[in-house]
Design a protein around this motif. Sequence first.
Motif, PDB file in Angstrom:
ATOM      1  N   LEU A 133      -0.055  -5.627 -20.636  1.00  0.00           N
ATOM      2  CA  LEU A 133      -0.157  -4.256 -20.701  1.00  0.00           C
ATOM      3  C   LEU A 133      -0.385  -3.576 -22.326  1.00  0.00           C
ATOM      4  O   LEU A 133      -0.765  -2.676 -22.627  1.00  0.00           O
ATOM      5  N   ALA A 134       0.414  -4.387 -23.235  1.00  0.00           N
ATOM      6  CA  ALA A 134       0.309  -4.041 -24.448  1.00  0.00           C
ATOM      7  C   ALA A 134      -0.980  -4.225 -25.076  1.00  0.00           C
ATOM      8  O   ALA A 134      -1.443  -3.465 -26.098  1.00  0.00           O
ATOM      9  N   MET A 135      -2.109  -4.668 -24.176  1.00  0.00           N
ATOM     10  CA  MET A 135      -3.527  -4.939 -24.791  1.00  0.00           C
ATOM     11  C   MET A 135      -4.415  -4.047 -24.037  1.00  0.00           C
ATOM     12  O   MET A 135      -5.441  -3.732 -24.486  1.00  0.00           O
ATOM     13  N   GLU A 136      -3.362  -2.873 -23.366  1.00  0.00           N
ATOM     14  CA  GLU A 136      -4.237  -1.913 -22.587  1.00  0.00           C
ATOM     15  C   GLU A 136      -5.341  -2.245 -21.731  1.00  0.00           C
ATOM     16  O   GLU A 136      -6.629  -1.723 -21.995  1.00  0.00           O
ATOM     17  N   PRO A 137      -5.361  -3.288 -20.606  1.00  0.00           N
ATOM     18  CA  PRO A 137      -6.529  -3.348 -19.957  1.00  0.00           C
ATOM     19  C   PRO A 137      -6.694  -2.100 -19.010  1.00  0.00           C
ATOM     20  O   PRO A 137      -5.826  -1.493 -18.855  1.00  0.00           O
ATOM     21  N   ASP A 138      -7.780  -2.099 -18.397  1.00  0.00           N
ATOM     22  CA  ASP A 138      -8.497  -0.916 -17.729  1.00  0.00           C
ATOM     23  C   ASP A 138      -7.783  -1.269 -16.123  1.00  0.00           C
ATOM     24  O   ASP A 138      -7.466  -0.456 -15.459  1.00  0.00           O
ATOM     25  N   ARG A 139      -8.023  -2.574 -15.708  1.00  0.00           N
ATOM     26  CA  ARG A 139      -7.670  -2.858 -14.514  1.00  0.00           C
ATOM     27  C   ARG A 139      -7.118  -4.359 -14.467  1.00  0.00           C
ATOM     28  O   ARG A 139      -7.229  -5.045 -15.468  1.00  0.00           O
ATOM     29  N   LEU A 140      -6.242  -4.682 -13.527  1.00  0.00           N
ATOM     30  CA  LEU A 140      -5.534  -6.179 -13.573  1.00  0.00           C
ATOM     31  C   LEU A 140      -5.871  -6.529 -12.059  1.00  0.00           C
ATOM     32  O   LEU A 140      -5.703  -5.549 -10.934  1.00  0.00           O
ATOM     33  N   ALA A 141      -6.275  -7.782 -11.597  1.00  0.00           N
ATOM     34  CA  ALA A 141      -5.757  -8.159 -10.459  1.00  0.00           C
ATOM     35  C   ALA A 141      -4.681  -9.249 -10.550  1.00  0.00           C
ATOM     36  O   ALA A 141      -4.948 -10.071 -11.503  1.00  0.00           O
TER      37      ALA A 141
ATOM     38  N   GLY B 237       4.713   1.248 -12.068  1.00  0.00           N
ATOM     39  CA  GLY B 237       5.713   2.038 -13.042  1.00  0.00           C
ATOM     40  C   GLY B 237       5.034   2.329 -14.498  1.00  0.00           C
ATOM     41  O   GLY B 237       5.396   3.078 -14.946  1.00  0.00           O
ATOM     42  N   ALA B 238       4.099   1.427 -14.660  1.00  0.00           N
ATOM     43  CA  ALA B 238       3.459   1.601 -16.003  1.00  0.00           C
ATOM     44  C   ALA B 238       2.234   2.576 -15.677  1.00  0.00           C
ATOM     45  O   ALA B 238       1.393   2.826 -16.796  1.00  0.00           O
ATOM     46  N   GLY B 239       2.081   3.257 -14.643  1.00  0.00           N
ATOM     47  CA  GLY B 239       0.857   4.221 -14.529  1.00  0.00           C
ATOM     48  C   GLY B 239      -0.394   3.619 -14.097  1.00  0.00           C
ATOM     49  O   GLY B 239      -1.583   4.373 -13.879  1.00  0.00           O
ATOM     50  N   TYR B 240      -0.323   2.658 -13.393  1.00  0.00           N
ATOM     51  CA  TYR B 240      -1.557   2.043 -12.798  1.00  0.00           C
ATOM     52  C   TYR B 240      -1.600   2.321 -11.465  1.00  0.00           C
ATOM     53  O   TYR B 240      -0.364   2.436 -10.692  1.00  0.00           O
ATOM     54  N   ARG B 241      -2.577   2.674 -10.858  1.00  0.00           N
ATOM     55  CA  ARG B 241      -2.820   2.735  -9.414  1.00  0.00           C
ATOM     56  C   ARG B 241      -2.821   1.396  -8.585  1.00  0.00           C
ATOM     57  O   ARG B 241      -3.683   0.572  -8.951  1.00  0.00           O
ATOM     58  N   ALA B 242      -2.386   1.275  -7.622  1.00  0.00           N
ATOM     59  CA  ALA B 242      -2.369   0.060  -6.653  1.00  0.00           C
ATOM     60  C   ALA B 242      -3.879   0.088  -5.900  1.00  0.00           C
ATOM     61  O   ALA B 242      -3.940   1.348  -5.137  1.00  0.00           O
ATOM     62  N   ILE B 243      -4.600  -0.743  -6.021  1.00  0.00           N
ATOM     63  CA  ILE B 243      -6.060  -0.830  -5.257  1.00  0.00           C
ATOM     64  C   ILE B 243      -5.861  -1.943  -4.525  1.00  0.00           C
ATOM     65  O   ILE B 243      -5.830  -3.186  -4.754  1.00  0.00           O
ATOM     66  N   GLY B 244      -5.911  -1.648  -2.923  1.00  0.00           N
ATOM     67  CA  GLY B 244      -5.803  -2.622  -2.127  1.00  0.00           C
ATOM     68  C   GLY B 244      -4.665  -3.449  -2.105  1.00  0.00           C
ATOM     69  O   GLY B 244      -3.563  -3.013  -2.431  1.00  0.00           O
ATOM     70  N   PHE B 245      -4.603  -4.674  -2.114  1.00  0.00           N
ATOM     71  CA  PHE B 245      -3.426  -5.376  -1.917  1.00  0.00           C
ATOM     72  C   PHE B 245      -3.278  -6.127  -2.973  1.00  0.00           C
ATOM     73  O   PHE B 245      -2.182  -6.743  -3.080  1.00  0.00           O
ATOM     74  N   ASP B 246      -4.106  -6.182  -4.316  1.00  0.00           N
ATOM     75  CA  ASP B 246      -3.649  -7.250  -5.216  1.00  0.00           C
ATOM     76  C   ASP B 246      -4.273  -6.451  -6.544  1.00  0.00           C
ATOM     77  O   ASP B 246      -4.475  -7.344  -7.376  1.00  0.00           O
TER      78      ASP B 246
ATOM     79  N   PHE C 130      -5.152  -3.498  -9.471  1.00  0.00           N
ATOM     80  CA  PHE C 130      -4.383  -2.164 -10.160  1.00  0.00           C
ATOM     81  C   PHE C 130      -5.589  -1.737 -11.095  1.00  0.00           C
ATOM     82  O   PHE C 130      -6.158  -2.432 -11.712  1.00  0.00           O
ATOM     83  N   ALA C 131      -5.462  -0.335 -11.227  1.00  0.00           N
ATOM     84  CA  ALA C 131      -6.457   0.340 -12.149  1.00  0.00           C
ATOM     85  C   ALA C 131      -5.711   1.522 -12.553  1.00  0.00           C
ATOM     86  O   ALA C 131      -4.948   2.127 -11.958  1.00  0.00           O
ATOM     87  N   LEU C 132      -6.335   1.828 -13.845  1.00  0.00           N
ATOM     88  CA  LEU C 132      -5.749   3.178 -14.323  1.00  0.00           C
ATOM     89  C   LEU C 132      -6.426   4.127 -13.628  1.00  0.00           C
ATOM     90  O   LEU C 132      -7.308   4.120 -13.039  1.00  0.00           O
ATOM     91  N   PRO C 133      -5.860   5.431 -13.515  1.00  0.00           N
ATOM     92  CA  PRO C 133      -6.354   6.620 -12.786  1.00  0.00           C
ATOM     93  C   PRO C 133      -7.804   7.014 -13.219  1.00  0.00           C
ATOM     94  O   PRO C 133      -8.358   7.180 -12.246  1.00  0.00           O
ATOM     95  N   GLU C 134      -8.105   6.802 -14.546  1.00  0.00           N
ATOM     96  CA  GLU C 134      -9.627   7.264 -14.719  1.00  0.00           C
ATOM     97  C   GLU C 134     -10.612   6.143 -14.567  1.00  0.00           C
ATOM     98  O   GLU C 134     -11.742   6.626 -14.991  1.00  0.00           O
ATOM     99  N   ASP C 135     -10.035   4.845 -14.240  1.00  0.00           N
ATOM    100  CA  ASP C 135     -10.802   3.757 -14.395  1.00  0.00           C
ATOM    101  C   ASP C 135     -11.802   4.056 -12.823  1.00  0.00           C
ATOM    102  O   ASP C 135     -11.468   4.638 -11.706  1.00  0.00           O
ATOM    103  N   ALA C 136     -13.103   3.961 -12.737  1.00  0.00           N
ATOM    104  CA  ALA C 136     -14.027   4.168 -11.471  1.00  0.00           C
ATOM    105  C   ALA C 136     -13.475   3.413 -10.362  1.00  0.00           C
ATOM    106  O   ALA C 136     -13.551   3.865  -9.237  1.00  0.00           O
ATOM    107  N   LEU C 137     -12.791   2.170 -10.502  1.00  0.00           N
ATOM    108  CA  LEU C 137     -12.238   1.479  -9.309  1.00  0.00           C
ATOM    109  C   LEU C 137     -11.161   2.397  -8.701  1.00  0.00           C
ATOM    110  O   LEU C 137     -10.916   2.420  -7.391  1.00  0.00           O
TER     111      LEU C 137
END
Length: 433
Positions: free
Chosen positions: A224-232, A273-282, A284-291
């Motif tokens: 998270l310190a590297m600020e990815p827009d999405r994580l799987a 908790g860090a502000g990412y939205r859960a997308i499906g079951f695995d 995560f994306a920042l609210p402003e990301d297209a996903l």
Amino acid sequence: MWTYHADLLARPVPRYTSYPTAAEFGDAVGSDDMAAALDRVGAEEPVSLYLHIPYCHEICWYCGCNTGAANRGARLTAYLERLHEEIVLVADRLGGRGRVGRIAFGGGSPNAIAPAAFVRLVERVVTRFRCADPVLSVEVDPRGFDADWAKALADTGASRVSLGVQTLDPTIQAAIGRVQPEDDIRRTVELLRGAGVDSVNFDLMYGLPGQSDASLAATLDTALAMEPDRLAVFGYAHVPQLIARQRRIDASALPDAGARFAQAVLAHRFLTGAGYRAIGFDHFALPEDALAQGRLRRNFQGFTEDPAEALIGLGASAISAFPDRLLQNEKNTGRYHLAIGSGRFATARGLHRTAEDRRRGRAIEAILCQGSADLAGLGCVRARLMPFETRGLIAWQGTRVTLAEGALPYARAIAATLDAYRGESAARFSHAV
């Protein structure tokens, strides 16, 4: 946050990047089936392309992808020549029909080839197909990624890149055959941002050998310190009976089912908790990301906001998805070469989807993406869903079923109850968590 019901997660289930799944593919399809599917593409129909590069500079022990070592330049050159030929073959069959809105490169590792070769591939695609300002996404192995590759991404207008990170714990990296220093990841992210890539995804894994809650949390914190827009965040699927290279992994060091569940909980709690939205079951994306903003779909690339119903796969083992059929190219690169070199499509496996398949597929996708589906006309599914209903994981409103709060870890298992092809044997699939 989530309650662990071991019995509901005991059975391995598919990831449902398609329905029916690749486990149902047969060899009763061929080049003519691909030709007929392309002929049905409408003039203005949205189309997505996937190009498969089945090579890596280093082969990771956990990996189940169709990939080989990029240790012979002549082999890569010959493969890329055939891929160029397949691009022309498919584009000529379409004859200008279809509007390509997405181009994805996956593997293997697309950056196993030279940056200039990648640029030529993109140029061939955008000049041969009718492209409508396409979104270009690329999977990248940080090991070996450099400034020349960053320039190639900038020159081609790539806007989305996915990095295979998996874990940042050096001991666990050694245990899975993927040693990549943290500095390599940081340097790659910096190069990508400098190249104008505005959506960076990290692929991470839990359930790895020797992995603890603390080591997973440390990886998440550093990532998270590297600020990815999405994580799987995937659960590692240990199936050495199917993937020989996994036999190098010490199975006795793998976390048990309960520990895996706890790690899934930890990742979900940490990232939301860090502000990412859960997308499906695995995902995560920042609210402003297209996903996080589009209508969620599921295809062979996983969770996506891509609206196209036609996905054309190019390259050895690549899978094409059309509303009425799923078609996979030859996995063996030698047979792929023979097919394309003779001027025919390399389709070797797949199936035609029945009306029932399509109904069930839509319901499975709706459960995994929207958490709710109308199951009218799907037969006696309520009895199969009863174990989830009695635990309060689903609720009914007429014929519509909706996942309850806390049901997310069970989404794949719930979806599997709608799968008409699932018998008792599920040895080739991974556990839902």
